[in-house]
Design an enzyme around this catalytic site. Structure first.
Site, PDB file in Angstrom:
ATOM      1  N   HIS A 196       4.231  -6.225   8.548  1.00 28.72           N
ATOM      2  CA  HIS A 196       5.151  -5.517   9.528  1.00 28.72           C
ATOM      3  C   HIS A 196       5.177  -6.339  11.083  1.00 28.72           C
ATOM      4  CE1 HIS A 196       7.091  -2.009  10.629  1.00 28.72           C
ATOM      5  NE2 HIS A 196       6.173  -1.516  11.605  1.00 28.72           N
ATOM      6  N   ASP A 228       5.884  -6.100   3.824  1.00 33.53           N
ATOM      7  CA  ASP A 228       5.982  -4.983   4.748  1.00 33.53           C
ATOM      8  C   ASP A 228       6.760  -3.704   3.865  1.00 33.53           C
ATOM      9  OD1 ASP A 228       6.299  -3.258   6.672  1.00 33.53           O
ATOM     10  OD2 ASP A 228       7.558  -4.157   7.927  1.00 33.53           O
ATOM     11  N   SER A 251       9.630  -2.792  14.594  1.00 28.44           N
ATOM     12  CA  SER A 251       9.467  -1.315  13.911  1.00 28.44           C
ATOM     13  C   SER A 251      10.403  -0.398  14.804  1.00 28.44           C
ATOM     14  CB  SER A 251       8.023  -1.061  14.288  1.00 28.44           C
ATOM     15  OG  SER A 251       7.765   0.225  13.371  1.00 28.44           O
TER      16      SER A 251
END
Lengths: 514, 514
Positions: free
Chosen positions: A471, A446, A195
Site C-alpha cells: 500500500h 496491496d 490511498s
C-alpha cells in the site's frame, strides 16, 4: 500506548454487515461484524486525548491555518473553520522562476502523520525547486468545523459537510488563495496522494485541471465502487498474498474460522479462545476474535513492505512471509488456534512487549470520520469468495449496509453518487479521451490495488505497477533496503513529473500572451 | 399582459450599484440603479400568478418529474424536491442502436419557455435518432424545493442551494438514472445550452466528461468573471451595435443621459419626462427613466436578430437599425427626448398597442432566482467606458455590490469562486490540453459575446462566430428568413455533433470490452 489500542484507532468501513449461509456440512460460520471490514491505513490521532506527536527531524515545515468556507456548493449561513496546512518553502525557487508547488491531498487523518510518512515528496521537492504543502482534510486532525472535534462529530447536521467534494473544493480554494498571496499564480501545482488521498489527487486532476497540472495517485482504488470490479477483489488479493508464501499457511487460516466458530459454541469455549489469544478481557463472541484476525491479515497485506516498518505497527520486512513461517513451523501436535496465534503475533506483537490484547472498547460508537464517509459516499463493496478467499465466504449485501447506516448514523448512503460525480464505469475510456497527467501507482500485493488502474490508459495516464509493492510504498521515505524495483518505480515517477513540468513551461512560453 | 410588465419579469443582475464622479463641466450624471444592470434573456413565468403557457404545437413532449436530492455535496437532512423535465422519445432509435440523448441544460427560468425557444434541438434530433430531454433548473418554473416558490424563496436558508454546481449535479444524477431506467447506459449524451444554460453545458462537459460526450454552448459568457475580460466589454458591444448603424444615433443616445438628468433637476422636470415617455405613473427619479432606456438598448442588442421575433418582446428584424432609423429621421426641431422616445418604442411598443408604460413595481424585492445567483456566485463585472460606450460612464465597484447583497439578501458574494471551480484565467490553455468536444457559438452583435470564447482552442474545442448574430440565435427555430451565414453556422454545428457521435461509436467498438 499498546499496539492493540493503536489498532483500535484505525478507521473502519462500518457498512459491511454480512450474513452467511448455514450449511450442513460445516458448523455455522460467524456473522461478520461491520467493524472489521477492510479499511485503509489511517489516522492514529483522532481521539481527543491523543498526545502522540508525528515529528521527524528530516521534515521541517511551518504550520499555518486557512479560513475555509464550510459549504462551498451552497450559501448556507454556516460558520467558517480553520484548515491546518503544513508548508515548506525552503527549496522553492519562487514565483519569478515559476517554482512548482507540490501539494499532498490530505487523507482521513492527522496531516502530520501523513506528512512524516510521505518522505518521497520531501525527498524530491528540492530537486524541482518546489514548495511543499500538506493540507489537512476537513474533519480530521486539527481541521475541525464548529470549533472542536466533539462539536463537529455531534450529529448528522454537523457532520453533513464531511464529503470528498467539499475537501477537493477546500484544496482548490487554498491553492488559489496561496498562489494569489505569493503572486505565484503562474506556478504549476503537482498533486500527490496515497490511498484515499490518492483518490482525491486523481479526482482533483480530473475535476480541477485548471488548478493542477498532474497527479501522482498512489494505491488509489478509484474503481472500487458499485460493480466496476468484483467485490471479492480485496480479500482475494489478501488471500493470494498468503498463498504465494505458503499453501499450507493459506489453508490453515482458511480452516481456522470454523474451528474458532465451533470452539465459541462449546462450554468454556470463549474462555479457551480468550486465553489462547491472550485477551485482557474475556471475549464476548467468537466473531470478535475472527474480526480481530481478519483485520490483522488485511493490514499485513497492505503493509507487506520489503523492509521493517513502523507505519501502523512495528513489523518485520515481508511480514506475511514471517506470519507463514511461524504458522508453517508450528510444531506437530500444536492446535491450529495456537499456530494462528503465533502467526498473527507478527502483526499485533512483533516487539514482544504486549502482555495481553484488547478489542475496541466501543465497537458501535461513531468514532471516526471515515465511518461517516463510508456510510455516505464511500460505498466500496467488498465480499469474500467461497473458493478463492481464505476468509469466511460472504456476499455483498447493500441493503443491510444501508439499514446499518440508517440505524447507527441516521444517514442514508448514496451508493451511486461517487461514480456519478467522478466517473467509474468506462473510466478508462473517459480518461483516454479526456484526462491527462495522472500516474496510478500500485503494488500488486496491496489488496486495494485491484480497485485501482493497473494498465496505461494513454501516453500521459500511466499505470506504474510493481509486482511486490504494497500500500503506497512508493510514497514512503527512501531507505537503504529499498529493492531495485522500488527505486525504479520512484525514478519513473520523477521522470513523468519532470515531463509534465517541462511541457507546462514549454507551453507557457508558447502561449504566454493568451 | 403588456409588453412592459413582461419586461419587468426579466431577471436582473442586482449587484451593480455604481456611483459617478461629479464634474463641473457637465451636470451630475444619474446614479445607476442595480436593477438595470445587464442581464440575460430570461424567464417570463417566475411570478406566482403567471398563467402564460409556453406551448408550440411543433414541439411535443411528455412532462415528467424526478425526485432530486437538494444538497448533492453534503448529507444535510433536507427534503428532496421534484425536478420537472420534458422528454420526447418519438424519434429515439433506442438503446439497442445506441440512440443519442440530446440534453438541454435548463436556464434560470421556466423550462417550457426555453424548450419552445430552442427549436434547433427539436429540428435536428430526428436526424440523429435522438431522444430530447429538457430538464428544468432547480428553483425555477415548477422545480421548487420546499414545495412552493414562496417557501423556496423565503430566506437565505431556503435559497442556499440555488447554485450552478448543484444544478449540474442534478443534471448528472438525472441523466444517470434516466439511462439506468432505460437500459441506455451506453447511449451518448450531447449537451445543449444558451446563455447561462450554455455556460452550464460547457461547464458540465468539463466537469462531467464521463456523462456527456460534447456540448454546444451558445452565447455562453464563461469568461465574464473577475478581470478575465474588461468589464466595459458588454456596454461597448451594445454601443458598437448602435454606432455601426449610425454615428448620429450613437451620439444622440450618448447625449441623452445628461439631458434626462438635467431635466430631472428642473421644476416639473419629472412631470415632463413622465409625459414625454408616456409613463402611467409619475416617475420618481430621472434615473428610473435612464435605467428603463438602458435596459431596452441592451435587450435590443441581445435580440438584434435578422428577422422579426417575439422572444422577449415583439420586435422587427434588425431592430437596432429600426431604432436608429427613427432617431435619425426625427424631424428638425424635435427635442432629443422625443427622438429617444420614438427610437425606444421599437422595443417597448413595436405593436403600437401600449397606451402607457410601467416601471417595475417592486424594484428591491427578491423577485427572481437570478437576483440570488448574481449576489452569490455569478459575479460578472460590468462597467461603462467614458469614451467607447454610449451609456453613462461608470467604473466597476465590487465593494458596493457586496454591501448591496449583504443588505438586501443577507448573503456575501464569492466573487472568485466560479473561476476557482470552473476555471477562467488561462481557460484557453487549460481547455487546449484538457477539454474536448465543445462548441462555443456566438454572434458578435450579442453583448455577451465579448465574455465568451471567440477563437478555436483546439481541433475539438471550436468557436463558431458569426459577425451578424445576436444572443443564441443559432438555437432558435429555423425560419424562412434565415440568412445564409446562420444556416451555415447551424450546419457546422450539426457536422461537429456528428463527428463526436461517430468518434464515440467508433471508439466504442474498439474498446467495447474495456
Amino acid at each position: 500506548m499498546t499496539s492493540l489500542t493503536k489498532l483500535t484507532h484505525c478507521l473502519v468501513f462500518f457498512f459491511l454487515v454480512i450474513s452467511f449461509p448455514l450449511t450442513l456440512s460445516s458448523p455455522p460460520l460467524h456473522l461478520r461484524s461491520s467493524r472489521n471490514a477492510p479499511r485503509f491505513f489511517s489516522d492514529f490521532s483522532r481521539t481527543t486525548n491523543n498526545t502522540r506527536q508525528f515529528k521527524d527531524s528530516r521534515y521541517r515545515y511551518e504550520t499555518r491555518y486557512f479560513e475555509q468556507i464550510l459549504d462551498h456548493f451552497s450559501f448556507s449561513d454556516l460558520p467558517t473553520f480553520r484548515q491546518r496546512y503544513l508548508i515548506n518553502t525552503e527549496h522553492w525557487v519562487g514565483p519569478g522562476r515559476l517554482g512548482p508547488i507540490f501539494f499532498y491531498c490530505g487523507n482521513e487523518g492527522d496531516i502530520e502523520w501523513f506528512a512524516v510518512n510521505t518522505g518521497f515528496v520531501w525527498e524530491i521537492a528540492p530537486r524541482f525547486g518546489a514548495m511543499i504543502v500538506f493540507p489537512e482534510h476537513r474533519y480530521y486532525g486539527e481541521s475541525m468545523p464548529y470549533g472542536s472535534r466533539e462539536e463537529a462529530y455531534k450529529n448528522v447536521t454537523t457532520l453533513a459537510h464531511l464529503t470528498s467534494e467539499q475537501a477537493l473544493a477546500d484544496y482548490a480554494v487554498l491553492i488559489t488563495e496561496l498562489k494569489r498571496n505569493l503572486s505565484a499564480q503562474a506556478c504549476p501545482v503537482v498533486l500527490f496522494g496515497g490511498s484515499y488521498g490518492g483518490m482525491l489527487a486523481a479526482w482533483m486532476r480530473l475535476k480541477y485541471p485548471h488548478i493542477a497540472i498532474g497527479a501522482l495517485a498512489s494505491s488509489a482504488p478509484v474503481l472500487q465502487f458499485e460493480d466496476i470490479v468484483p467485490p471479492e477483489t480485496f480479500y482475494d488479493i489478501v488471500s493470494n498474498d498468503f498463498r504465494r508464501e505458503s499453501v499450507n499457511c493459506f489453508n490453515t487460516i482458511k480452516e481456522s474460522w470454523n474451528v474458532i466458530a465451533s470452539e465459541g459454541e462449546k462450554n468454556y469455549g470463549l474462555s479457551h479462545l480468550t486465553s489462547t489469544f491472550r485477551f485482557c478481557k474475556k471475549l464476548e463472541t467468537a466473531d470478535d476474535l475472527s474480526n480481530w484476525l481478519s483485520s490483522a491479515y488485511s493490514y499485513l497485506a497492505m503493509g507487506n513492505y520489503p523492509y521493517p516498518s513502523d507505519f501502523l505497527m512495528p513489523m518485520p520486512g515481508n511480514p506475511i512471509k514471517e506470519v507463514c513461517r511461524r504458522i508453517d513451523s508450528c510444531p506437530d501436535g500444536t492446535g491450529i488456534l495456537q499456530c494462528i496465534f503465533e502467526g498473527v503475533s507478527v502483526y499485533y506483537n512483533y516487539t514482544g512487549t504486549v502482555n495481553c490484547f484488547n478489542l475496541d472498547d466501543d465497537p458501535h460508537g461513531m468514532t471516526s470520520g471515515w465511518d461517516w464517509q463510508a456510510c455516505t459516499e464511500m460505498i466500496m463493496p467488498v465480499a469474500s469468495s467461497k473458493n478463492t478467499s481464505m476468509f469466511p465466504a460472504y456476499d455483498y449485501n447493500y441493503t443491510s449496509d444501508e439499514e446499518w447506516c440508517l440505524e447507527n448514523f441516521h444517514v442514508k448512503p448514496r451508493p451511486t453518487w461517487i461514480t456519478t460525480e467522478f466517473g467509474g464505469h468506462g473510466f478508462n475510456k473517459v480518461l483516454k479521451t479526456f484526462g491527462s497527467n495522472i500516474i496510478f501507482s500500485n503494488g500488486l500485493l496491496d489488496p486495494w490495488s485491484g480497485g485501482s488502474v493497473l494498465e496505461d490508459i494513454s501516453d500521459t495516464i500511466v499505470a506504474l505497477v510493481t509486482e511486490k509493492g504494497a500500500h503506497h510504498l512508493d510514497l514512503r521515505p527512501a531507505t537503504a533496503e529499498d529493492p531495485d524495483w522500488l527505486v525504479e518505480q520512484r525514478t519513473a515517477e520523477v521522470e513523468l513529473i519532470k515531463v509534465w513540468l517541462e511541457e507546462y513551461y514549454g507551453k507557457r512560453e508558447a502561449t504566454f500572451d493568451m
